[in-house]
Enzyme design. Structure first.
Site, short mmCIF file in Angstrom:
data_model
loop_
_atom_site.label_atom_id
_atom_site.label_comp_id
_atom_site.label_asym_id
_atom_site.label_seq_id
_atom_site.Cartn_x
_atom_site.Cartn_y
_atom_site.Cartn_z
N GLY A 1 3.76 -33.30 0.67
CA GLY A 1 5.20 -33.06 0.55
C GLY A 1 5.51 -32.47 -0.83
NE ARG B 1 3.70 -34.31 5.03
CZ ARG B 1 3.95 -34.94 3.89
NH1 ARG B 1 2.96 -35.33 3.13
NH2 ARG B 1 5.20 -35.18 3.53
CG ASP C 1 -1.03 -41.39 -0.77
OD1 ASP C 1 -0.48 -40.37 -0.30
OD2 ASP C 1 -0.79 -42.54 -0.35
CB THR D 1 4.66 -37.79 -4.26
OG1 THR D 1 5.49 -38.49 -3.31
CG2 THR D 1 3.95 -38.83 -5.11
CG ASP E 1 7.12 -40.82 -1.28
OD1 ASP E 1 8.32 -40.61 -1.11
OD2 ASP E 1 6.24 -40.43 -0.50
CG ASP F 1 3.42 -43.03 -2.81
OD1 ASP F 1 3.26 -42.08 -3.60
OD2 ASP F 1 3.32 -42.90 -1.57
NE ARG G 1 4.09 -40.88 2.40
CZ ARG G 1 3.84 -39.79 3.12
NH1 ARG G 1 3.45 -39.91 4.36
NH2 ARG G 1 3.97 -38.60 2.61
O1 F6P Z 1 5.98 -38.04 0.51
C1 F6P Z 1 7.22 -37.46 0.34
C2 F6P Z 1 8.07 -37.67 1.56
O2 F6P Z 1 9.32 -37.01 1.35
C3 F6P Z 1 8.32 -39.11 1.94
O3 F6P Z 1 9.32 -39.71 1.17
C4 F6P Z 1 8.68 -38.97 3.41
O4 F6P Z 1 8.35 -40.13 4.12
C5 F6P Z 1 7.83 -37.82 3.85
O5 F6P Z 1 7.46 -37.09 2.69
C6 F6P Z 1 8.49 -36.87 4.82
O6 F6P Z 1 7.53 -35.97 5.25
P1 F6P Z 1 7.86 -34.58 5.96
O7 F6P Z 1 8.41 -33.67 4.89
O8 F6P Z 1 6.54 -34.13 6.45
O9 F6P Z 1 8.88 -34.85 6.99
#
Ligand code: F6P
Length: 319
Positions: free
Chosen positions: A11, A72, A103, A125, A127, A129, A171
């Site tokens: 992300g 991803r 991660d 990120t 997050d 995390d 997340r």
């Molecule tokens: O890891 C960053 C994040 O924005 C999280 O907070 C969220 O759960 C996820 O990515 C959303 O992923 P996507 O952009 O693939 O919908």
């Protein structure tokens, strides 16, 4: 080390561009050529690799997202795909790689390191995390977006005597939610690290309403429950209008804060130095305002990111 690659993966996060820029400019400073890899590990596999020059990173420090693109790419777990990625790097005579991401991105960097290809991870990120760092790039910007949104919700809640349920990203990490709750003065905070009892929450809100509370903000981390359903249940129990708002990807965009730009710049420049010092398989961190680095395998497998209990408790104390 004469040539290195840089990619952003997973992300996107505001401040990633500042980190790429720092790697490129530090490279120019040390006479190292930096190659940009488009769309993360996917582009590495598909050989989307080109030289980044000084002007390639002009004016990007202010921009959110990542100009290299991100993706991803779970296929990177496959051995044949990784082998092709390494072959592409060798084709361009690239000796080392800087990976900016979360991660999942670190896992890719770890596997390349295990294949003998030196990688340095930079935590990018929203997050927050990642182990081994107090903050990740993008967290501060996302936090400011979430706080601004909560401030706006407070205005309209207070006008209409409503309760507002705000779903914050993160997340499975509650840092963004509890920090936003403290800075936004939310009355209730729900994070994945603490067991969530919906009945208890509704009872507390009900008691607040019975005591004359006119409006309230409930900050809740994503992936915990259906927030529309929660809002419906709160309204049914309290008789007070309740609305749910999911902040979603708005939190991932926008110009990075000074704090994110500075941290990204420091980490990017230091990552380049580490590669020149002969390091590989490391990941960058900011701890007590010092730029540090850890073994990337340790970071993924052994170090655990501590739950920011103080922030969580603070939001409850100040309620
Ligand atoms: O890891 C960053 C994040 O924005 C999280 O907070 C969220 O759960 C996820 O990515 C959303 O992923 P996507 O952009 O693939 O919908």
């Amino acid at each position: 080390i004469k040539r290195i690659g840089v990619l952003t993966s997973g992300g996107d996060a505001p401040g990633m561009n500042a980190a790429i820029r720092a790697v490129v400019r530090a490279g120019l400073h040390h006479n190292v050529e930096v190659f940009g890899i488009r769309s993360g590990y996917k582009g590495l596999y598909q050989d989307e690799i080109s030289l980044l020059e000084r002007h390639s990173v002009s004016d990007v420090i202010t921009r959110g997202g990542t100009f290299l693109g991100s993706a991803r790419f779970p296929e990177f777990k496959e051995e044949a795909i990784r082998a092709q990625a390494v072959a592409n790097l060798k084709k361009h005579a690239i000796d080392a790689l800087v990976v900016i991401g979360g991660d999942g991105s670190y896992m890719g960097a770890m596997s390349l390191t295990e294949l003998g290809f030196p990688c340095i991870g930079i935590p990018g990120t929203i997050d927050n995390d990642i182990a081994g760092t107090d903050f990740t790039i993008g967290f501060d910007t996302a936090l400011n977006v979430a706080v601004e949104a909560i401030d706006r919700l407070r205005d309209t809640c207070s006008s209409h005597n409503r309760i507002s349920v705000v779903e914050v990203m993160g997340r499975h990490c509650g840092d963004l939610t509890s920090s936003a709750a403290v800075a936004g003065g939310a009355e209730y905070v729900i994070v994945p690290e603490v067991a969530f009892d919906q009945d208890e929450l509704i009872q507390q809100i009900h008691q607040g309403v019975a005591k004359g509370k006119k409006h309230a903000i409930v900050a809740i981390c994503e992936n915990m429950c259906d927030v529309n359903r929660l809002a419906y249940d709160i309204q049914a129990a309290t008789g007070r209008d309740t609305r749910a708002t999911t902040l979603g990807h708005i939190q991932r965009g926008g110009s990075p804060t000074a704090q994110d730009r500075i941290m990204a710049s420091r980490m990017g420049a230091r990552a380049m130095e580490l590669l020149l010092e002969g390091y590989g398989g490391r990941c960058m961190g900011l701890q007590s305002n010092n730029i540090v680095h850890h073994d990337i395998i340790d970071c993924i497998k052994h170090l655990r990111r501590p739950f920011d209990e103080e922030m969580y408790q603070l939001s409850n104390t100040l309620f």
